[in-house]
Design a protein around this motif. Structure first.
Motif, PDB file in Angstrom:
ATOM      1  N   THR A   1       0.841  -1.189   0.000  1.00  0.00           N
ATOM      2  CA  THR A   1       0.000   0.000   0.000  1.00  0.00           C
ATOM      3  C   THR A   1       0.878   1.242   0.000  1.00  0.00           C
ATOM      4  N   TYR A   2       0.922   1.891  -1.110  1.00  0.00           N
ATOM      5  CA  TYR A   2       1.825   3.017  -1.325  1.00  0.00           C
ATOM      6  C   TYR A   2       1.623   4.128  -0.304  1.00  0.00           C
ATOM      7  N   ARG A   3       0.404   4.391   0.049  1.00  0.00           N
ATOM      8  CA  ARG A   3       0.111   5.534   0.910  1.00  0.00           C
ATOM      9  C   ARG A   3       0.576   5.343   2.347  1.00  0.00           C
ATOM     10  N   SER A   4       0.930   4.100   2.709  1.00  0.00           N
ATOM     11  CA  SER A   4       1.340   3.831   4.081  1.00  0.00           C
ATOM     12  C   SER A   4       2.797   4.141   4.347  1.00  0.00           C
ATOM     13  N   TYR A   5       3.512   4.558   3.322  1.00  0.00           N
ATOM     14  CA  TYR A   5       4.954   4.694   3.441  1.00  0.00           C
ATOM     15  C   TYR A   5       5.398   6.148   3.436  1.00  0.00           C
ATOM     16  N   CYS A   6       6.429   6.422   4.209  1.00  0.00           N
ATOM     17  CA  CYS A   6       7.184   7.654   4.071  1.00  0.00           C
ATOM     18  C   CYS A   6       8.141   7.441   2.896  1.00  0.00           C
ATOM     19  N   MET A   7       8.222   8.421   2.001  1.00  0.00           N
ATOM     20  CA  MET A   7       9.030   8.296   0.796  1.00  0.00           C
ATOM     21  C   MET A   7      10.064   9.415   0.756  1.00  0.00           C
ATOM     22  N   ALA A   8      11.219   9.106   0.185  1.00  0.00           N
ATOM     23  CA  ALA A   8      12.283  10.106   0.141  1.00  0.00           C
ATOM     24  C   ALA A   8      13.181   9.915  -1.064  1.00  0.00           C
ATOM     25  N   TRP A   9      13.875  10.973  -1.403  1.00  0.00           N
ATOM     26  CA  TRP A   9      14.948  10.939  -2.395  1.00  0.00           C
ATOM     27  C   TRP A   9      16.269  11.213  -1.688  1.00  0.00           C
ATOM     28  N   PHE A  10      17.253  10.400  -2.019  1.00  0.00           N
ATOM     29  CA  PHE A  10      18.613  10.587  -1.549  1.00  0.00           C
ATOM     30  C   PHE A  10      19.531  10.697  -2.768  1.00  0.00           C
ATOM     31  N   ARG A  11      20.742  11.165  -2.538  1.00  0.00           N
ATOM     32  CA  ARG A  11      21.732  11.173  -3.605  1.00  0.00           C
ATOM     33  C   ARG A  11      23.101  10.861  -3.030  1.00  0.00           C
ATOM     34  N   GLN A  12      23.944  10.338  -3.896  1.00  0.00           N
ATOM     35  CA  GLN A  12      25.295  10.005  -3.481  1.00  0.00           C
ATOM     36  C   GLN A  12      26.256  10.283  -4.618  1.00  0.00           C
ATOM     37  N   ALA A  13      27.194  11.193  -4.358  1.00  0.00           N
ATOM     38  CA  ALA A  13      28.237  11.508  -5.316  1.00  0.00           C
ATOM     39  C   ALA A  13      29.454  10.637  -5.023  1.00  0.00           C
ATOM     40  N   PRO A  14      30.312  10.408  -6.009  1.00  0.00           N
ATOM     41  CA  PRO A  14      31.502   9.569  -5.783  1.00  0.00           C
ATOM     42  C   PRO A  14      32.343  10.093  -4.616  1.00  0.00           C
ATOM     43  N   GLY A  15      32.682   9.187  -3.708  1.00  0.00           N
ATOM     44  CA  GLY A  15      33.516   9.549  -2.572  1.00  0.00           C
ATOM     45  C   GLY A  15      32.801  10.264  -1.450  1.00  0.00           C
ATOM     46  N   LYS A  16      31.493  10.419  -1.582  1.00  0.00           N
ATOM     47  CA  LYS A  16      30.729  11.133  -0.543  1.00  0.00           C
ATOM     48  C   LYS A  16      29.669  10.221   0.050  1.00  0.00           C
TER      49      LYS A  16
ATOM     50  N   ALA B   1      13.693   6.013  -1.740  1.00  0.00           N
ATOM     51  CA  ALA B   1      13.667   5.188  -0.534  1.00  0.00           C
ATOM     52  C   ALA B   1      12.291   5.230   0.107  1.00  0.00           C
ATOM     53  N   ALA B   2      11.973   4.155   0.839  1.00  0.00           N
ATOM     54  CA  ALA B   2      10.663   4.070   1.478  1.00  0.00           C
ATOM     55  C   ALA B   2      10.766   3.328   2.802  1.00  0.00           C
ATOM     56  N   ASP B   3       9.895   3.715   3.735  1.00  0.00           N
ATOM     57  CA  ASP B   3       9.794   2.985   4.992  1.00  0.00           C
ATOM     58  C   ASP B   3       8.386   3.099   5.537  1.00  0.00           C
ATOM     59  N   ARG B   4       7.914   1.999   6.103  1.00  0.00           N
ATOM     60  CA  ARG B   4       6.546   1.979   6.604  1.00  0.00           C
ATOM     61  C   ARG B   4       6.433   2.592   8.001  1.00  0.00           C
ATOM     62  N   LEU B   5       7.495   2.482   8.796  1.00  0.00           N
ATOM     63  CA  LEU B   5       7.419   2.900  10.201  1.00  0.00           C
ATOM     64  C   LEU B   5       8.158   4.207  10.482  1.00  0.00           C
ATOM     65  N   ARG B   6       9.262   4.415   9.801  1.00  0.00           N
ATOM     66  CA  ARG B   6      10.112   5.555  10.110  1.00  0.00           C
ATOM     67  C   ARG B   6      10.069   6.584   9.001  1.00  0.00           C
ATOM     68  N   CYS B   7      10.450   7.808   9.365  1.00  0.00           N
ATOM     69  CA  CYS B   7      10.461   8.884   8.381  1.00  0.00           C
ATOM     70  C   CYS B   7      11.484   9.905   8.842  1.00  0.00           C
ATOM     71  N   GLY B   8      12.583  10.061   8.114  1.00  0.00           N
ATOM     72  CA  GLY B   8      13.603  10.989   8.556  1.00  0.00           C
ATOM     73  C   GLY B   8      14.544  11.354   7.431  1.00  0.00           C
ATOM     74  N   VAL B   9      15.549  12.160   7.764  1.00  0.00           N
ATOM     75  CA  VAL B   9      16.461  12.683   6.755  1.00  0.00           C
ATOM     76  C   VAL B   9      17.710  11.820   6.593  1.00  0.00           C
ATOM     77  N   TYR B  10      17.799  10.759   7.391  1.00  0.00           N
ATOM     78  CA  TYR B  10      18.980   9.908   7.314  1.00  0.00           C
ATOM     79  C   TYR B  10      18.674   8.609   6.594  1.00  0.00           C
ATOM     80  N   ALA B  11      19.651   8.113   5.854  1.00  0.00           N
ATOM     81  CA  ALA B  11      19.467   6.896   5.073  1.00  0.00           C
ATOM     82  C   ALA B  11      19.086   5.706   5.949  1.00  0.00           C
TER      83      ALA B  11
END
Length: 122
Positions: free
Chosen positions: A28-43, A96-106
């Motif tokens: 169920t898509y609506r049950s999840y917190c959704m986020a975009w992350f990015r990763q540059a080489p070496g970071k 990224a997605a999580d059903r229980l948690r929602c935050g700015v960290y991977a």
């Protein structure tokens, strides 16, 4: 179990725009917190934007007023509209997605897509 598939990355010149998509399936898509992350080489992987189950949005300072996160519940798709792109936005972008948690960290997210590459040239 949730499956995430990103698309929409590419190469653009500085000042250009791209729209990333993340197709969601498996739960169920609506049950999840959704986020975009990015990763540059070496970071480290960094949070770009998130949208809560109730539609609240949070952005990294580096992308505020340039990027917009949104979701289409009917299409089970998460978007990231990116405008005024800069060379420093070059990275692999992950959904990224999580059903229980929602935050700015991977570490807050259980499910990840495979990533889509964004390259911005000066």
């Amino acid at each position: 179990q949730v499956q995430l598939v990103e698309s929409g990355g590419g190469s653009v010149q500085a000042g250009g725009s791209l729209r990333l998509s993340c197709a969601v399936s498996g739960d169920t898509y609506r049950s999840y917190c959704m986020a975009w992350f990015r990763q540059a080489p070496g970071k480290e992987r960094e949070g770009v934007a998130l949208i809560t189950r109730n539609g609240g949005m949070t952005y990294a300072d580096s992308v505020k007023d340039r990027f917009t996160i949104s979701k289409d519940n009917a299409k089970n798709t998460l978007y990231l509209e990116m405008n005024s792109l800069k060379p420093e936005d070059t990275a692999m972008y992950y959904c990224a997605a999580d059903r229980l948690r929602c935050g700015v960290y991977a570490a807050s997210y259980t499910y990840w897509g495979q990533g889509t590459q964004v390259t911005v040239s000066s």
